[in-house]
Design a protein around this motif. Sequence first.
Motif, short mmCIF file in Angstrom:
data_model
loop_
_atom_site.label_atom_id
_atom_site.label_comp_id
_atom_site.label_asym_id
_atom_site.label_seq_id
_atom_site.Cartn_x
_atom_site.Cartn_y
_atom_site.Cartn_z
N PRO A 236 -3.66 8.67 -11.48
CA PRO A 236 -2.36 8.17 -11.97
C PRO A 236 -1.40 9.33 -12.25
O PRO A 236 -1.76 10.33 -12.86
CB PRO A 236 -2.73 7.43 -13.26
CG PRO A 236 -4.17 7.10 -13.12
CD PRO A 236 -4.77 8.22 -12.34
N GLY A 237 -0.16 9.17 -11.79
CA GLY A 237 0.86 10.19 -12.03
C GLY A 237 1.68 9.86 -13.27
O GLY A 237 1.38 8.94 -14.03
N TYR A 238 2.75 10.64 -13.45
CA TYR A 238 3.61 10.44 -14.62
C TYR A 238 4.44 9.17 -14.51
O TYR A 238 4.71 8.50 -15.50
CB TYR A 238 4.52 11.66 -14.78
CG TYR A 238 5.41 11.59 -16.00
CD1 TYR A 238 4.87 11.72 -17.28
CD2 TYR A 238 6.77 11.39 -15.86
CE1 TYR A 238 5.69 11.65 -18.40
CE2 TYR A 238 7.60 11.32 -16.98
CZ TYR A 238 7.05 11.45 -18.25
OH TYR A 238 7.86 11.38 -19.35
N LEU A 239 4.83 8.81 -13.28
CA LEU A 239 5.72 7.67 -13.07
C LEU A 239 5.08 6.55 -12.26
O LEU A 239 5.70 5.49 -12.11
CB LEU A 239 7.01 8.13 -12.36
CG LEU A 239 7.87 9.14 -13.13
CD1 LEU A 239 9.03 9.57 -12.28
CD2 LEU A 239 8.37 8.53 -14.45
N ASP A 240 3.91 6.73 -11.71
CA ASP A 240 3.31 5.68 -10.89
C ASP A 240 1.80 5.66 -11.10
O ASP A 240 1.20 6.64 -11.52
CB ASP A 240 3.62 5.89 -9.42
CG ASP A 240 2.97 7.15 -8.87
OD1 ASP A 240 2.60 7.15 -7.70
OD2 ASP A 240 2.84 8.14 -9.63
N ILE A 241 1.23 4.50 -10.78
CA ILE A 241 -0.22 4.32 -10.84
C ILE A 241 -0.67 3.85 -9.46
O ILE A 241 -0.41 2.70 -9.09
CB ILE A 241 -0.62 3.30 -11.92
CG1 ILE A 241 -0.14 3.75 -13.30
CG2 ILE A 241 -2.13 3.10 -11.93
CD1 ILE A 241 -0.46 2.77 -14.40
N PRO A 242 -1.32 4.70 -8.69
CA PRO A 242 -1.75 4.32 -7.33
C PRO A 242 -3.02 3.46 -7.38
O PRO A 242 -4.14 3.96 -7.25
CB PRO A 242 -2.00 5.66 -6.66
CG PRO A 242 -2.39 6.57 -7.78
CD PRO A 242 -1.63 6.10 -8.99
N PHE A 243 -2.84 2.17 -7.53
CA PHE A 243 -3.98 1.27 -7.69
C PHE A 243 -4.90 1.30 -6.47
O PHE A 243 -6.13 1.28 -6.62
CB PHE A 243 -3.49 -0.16 -7.93
CG PHE A 243 -2.78 -0.35 -9.23
CD1 PHE A 243 -3.51 -0.45 -10.41
CD2 PHE A 243 -1.40 -0.44 -9.29
CE1 PHE A 243 -2.87 -0.63 -11.63
CE2 PHE A 243 -0.75 -0.63 -10.49
CZ PHE A 243 -1.48 -0.71 -11.67
N ALA A 244 -4.33 1.33 -5.28
CA ALA A 244 -5.16 1.32 -4.07
C ALA A 244 -6.01 2.59 -3.98
O ALA A 244 -7.19 2.54 -3.63
CB ALA A 244 -4.29 1.17 -2.83
N LYS A 245 -5.42 3.74 -4.29
CA LYS A 245 -6.17 5.00 -4.24
C LYS A 245 -7.26 5.01 -5.31
O LYS A 245 -8.37 5.48 -5.08
CB LYS A 245 -5.23 6.17 -4.44
CG LYS A 245 -4.24 6.39 -3.31
CD LYS A 245 -3.33 7.57 -3.61
CE LYS A 245 -2.27 7.73 -2.53
NZ LYS A 245 -1.33 8.83 -2.84
N MET A 246 -6.93 4.51 -6.49
CA MET A 246 -7.93 4.46 -7.55
C MET A 246 -9.08 3.53 -7.18
O MET A 246 -10.25 3.83 -7.45
CB MET A 246 -7.28 4.03 -8.85
CG MET A 246 -6.26 5.01 -9.41
SD MET A 246 -5.43 4.41 -10.89
CE MET A 246 -6.81 4.32 -12.04
N ALA A 247 -8.76 2.40 -6.55
CA ALA A 247 -9.81 1.48 -6.11
C ALA A 247 -10.67 2.09 -5.02
O ALA A 247 -11.90 1.96 -5.03
CB ALA A 247 -9.17 0.18 -5.62
N ALA A 248 -10.03 2.79 -4.07
CA ALA A 248 -10.80 3.46 -3.02
C ALA A 248 -11.69 4.55 -3.59
O ALA A 248 -12.87 4.68 -3.21
CB ALA A 248 -9.84 4.05 -1.98
N GLY A 249 -11.15 5.34 -4.51
CA GLY A 249 -11.97 6.37 -5.15
C GLY A 249 -13.09 5.78 -5.97
O GLY A 249 -14.21 6.31 -5.98
N GLY A 250 -12.82 4.67 -6.66
CA GLY A 250 -13.87 4.01 -7.42
C GLY A 250 -14.98 3.49 -6.56
O GLY A 250 -16.17 3.61 -6.91
N PHE A 251 -14.62 2.94 -5.40
CA PHE A 251 -15.66 2.43 -4.50
C PHE A 251 -16.52 3.57 -3.95
O PHE A 251 -17.75 3.46 -3.89
CB PHE A 251 -15.03 1.65 -3.36
CG PHE A 251 -16.02 1.18 -2.34
CD1 PHE A 251 -16.94 0.20 -2.64
CD2 PHE A 251 -16.05 1.75 -1.07
CE1 PHE A 251 -17.88 -0.23 -1.70
CE2 PHE A 251 -16.97 1.34 -0.12
CZ PHE A 251 -17.89 0.35 -0.44
#
Length: 278
Positions: A236-251
């Motif tokens: 997550p950045g200061y102004l955005d939360i990359p949900f797709a990237k976080m989900a891919a990294g979590g998987f």
Amino acid sequence: MRRKRRVWESGLKLLGFVAITVLTLFPLYWMINVSLLPEKEVIRSIPHLFPSPAVSTFKSYVEILTKYEVPRYLLNSIVIVLSASVITLFSSFAVAYALAKYRFRLRNFTQYFIIWLVTLPWVVYVLPIFIITSRLGLLDSHILMVLLYGFSGIPLFSWFALPYLYSFPNELIDAGRLDGCSEWGIVLRIVMPALRNVLIALFVLRFVWAYNDLLYSLSFTFHRAKMVMPALLEFPGYLDIPFAKMAAGGFLAVLPIIIIVIVFQKYVVSGLVGQTFK
């Protein structure tokens, strides 16, 4: 009447099994679903319940594998946790074997001391260990993380192994001694092969618990020995939360656990439930 009752019981068991399966697998499914979507499709008002071929993409996986150091952190996690799990397994097994099969003066005290160590929260160790390791120059090193995860699990897994070693027949150990086996030979050639399923089950449990830990990995690593779970928190950045990237990294992060559990599932079940000696 009895037959009808059995049908109801079977139906309730099936319903409970289906409910537990859905509650367990749905978060994993949703994480995969989100990871295959572009970022703009994740936050839409009507979510995609299934990965649509029209919008599905592997862009998130490509970005985290090329622009971030996820492969390096994932390798760090696997190497550190595997090494630490081996240390925990053999050390705790040796402690449990000594407590179960030897009689010595401080035996009862040692058992109570192990219980006390199990109940003591890990967080109380963080500050003293941080001060000591910083003065020794061991912060953010692989050897430190291996030792931390390796030795911190000894009390709990010694306690887990005790019932199996208490029930292990003393006659087999005495027969090994009569054949001229040393104590280490008895452990390695008789006890450990007989308790193979138990050892594998304890190894899997230790791997999963250490792999998912955040306390030590957040407190003692910064870059060189950083593990994959803390690395995902930096997406997550200061102004955005990359949900797709976080989900891919979590998987990708949970994939080693999924593989290990699937491969060793039968050993875990038989080791923790069915391994008894009478």
